[in-house]
Design a protein around this motif. Structure first.
Motif, PDB file in Angstrom:
ATOM      1  N   ARG A 222      60.779  27.016  22.714  1.00 62.96           N
ATOM      2  CA  ARG A 222      62.137  27.697  22.219  1.00 62.96           C
ATOM      3  C   ARG A 222      62.519  28.992  23.084  1.00 62.96           C
ATOM      4  NH1 ARG A 222      62.951  25.806  16.144  1.00 62.96           N
ATOM      5  NH2 ARG A 222      62.762  23.643  16.466  1.00 62.96           N
ATOM      6  N   GLN A 223      61.890  29.333  24.081  1.00 60.64           N
ATOM      7  CA  GLN A 223      62.068  30.669  24.876  1.00 60.64           C
ATOM      8  C   GLN A 223      62.536  29.900  26.052  1.00 60.64           C
ATOM      9  OE1 GLN A 223      61.446  33.676  23.621  1.00 60.64           O
ATOM     10  NE2 GLN A 223      61.073  32.410  21.790  1.00 60.64           N
ATOM     11  N   CYS A 224      63.881  30.235  26.529  1.00 62.24           N
ATOM     12  CA  CYS A 224      64.623  29.609  27.318  1.00 62.24           C
ATOM     13  C   CYS A 224      64.830  30.744  28.664  1.00 62.24           C
ATOM     14  CB  CYS A 224      65.900  28.928  26.833  1.00 62.24           C
ATOM     15  SG  CYS A 224      65.704  27.893  25.759  1.00 62.24           S
ATOM     16  N   ARG A 225      65.008  30.053  30.069  1.00 65.16           N
ATOM     17  CA  ARG A 225      64.914  30.715  31.129  1.00 65.16           C
ATOM     18  C   ARG A 225      65.742  29.887  32.125  1.00 65.16           C
ATOM     19  NH1 ARG A 225      60.008  34.432  32.836  1.00 65.16           N
ATOM     20  NH2 ARG A 225      59.831  35.503  30.599  1.00 65.16           N
ATOM     21  N   GLN A 226      66.629  30.583  32.874  1.00 62.92           N
ATOM     22  CA  GLN A 226      67.445  29.865  33.755  1.00 62.92           C
ATOM     23  C   GLN A 226      66.545  29.456  34.881  1.00 62.92           C
ATOM     24  OE1 GLN A 226      70.254  32.457  35.783  1.00 62.92           O
ATOM     25  NE2 GLN A 226      71.138  30.619  36.983  1.00 62.92           N
ATOM     26  N   MET A 227      66.964  28.286  35.472  1.00 65.37           N
ATOM     27  CA  MET A 227      65.839  27.786  36.564  1.00 65.37           C
ATOM     28  C   MET A 227      66.590  27.974  37.798  1.00 65.37           C
ATOM     29  SD  MET A 227      64.838  23.837  35.124  1.00 65.37           S
ATOM     30  CE  MET A 227      63.963  23.492  36.452  1.00 65.37           C
TER      31      MET A 227
END
Length: 109
Positions: free
Chosen positions: A104-109
């Motif tokens: 649940r830790q999101c980052r842009q790809m």
């Protein structure tokens, strides 16, 4: 007597090999495109993925908004639900926003 049994086993084993048929290798069949289906530059069909919401969809939508991507249906889950998920969001300006969420830790790809 032993020699006779060995000879019979060899002959019977050889006969079984002669009777067996060799199956030809399967031939690759190229799928014919369906009328109206999108194709890539190499002529391969483009697969459409149905929209699926995930547990981090709202988080990815907020992250996309911070990067200037708004509109559309929202962030849809591309992978199977699990500890690592990939989300896709279609922006108003026709660009695509992708994000990877790990626990649940999101980052842009």
């Amino acid at each position: 007597m032993k020699r006779l049994l060995v000879l019979a086993a060899v002959l019977l084993g050889g006969c079984a090999m002669v009777k067996s048929k060799v199956e030809p290798a399967p031939v690759a069949v190229q799928a014919k495109p369906v009328q109206g289906q999108l194709m890539d530059a190499n002529g391969a069909p483009i697969e459409r993925v149905a929209f699926r919401a995930g547990v981090s969809s709202a988080t990815v939508e907020k992250l996309a908004k911070a990067h200037g991507c708004t509109g559309g249906q929202g962030a849809g889950l591309l992978t199977e639900p699990g500890p690592v998920e990939v989300y896709r969001m279609q922006c108003e300006n026709k660009k695509v926003f992708l994000a990877r969420c790990e626990l649940r830790q999101c980052r842009q790809m």
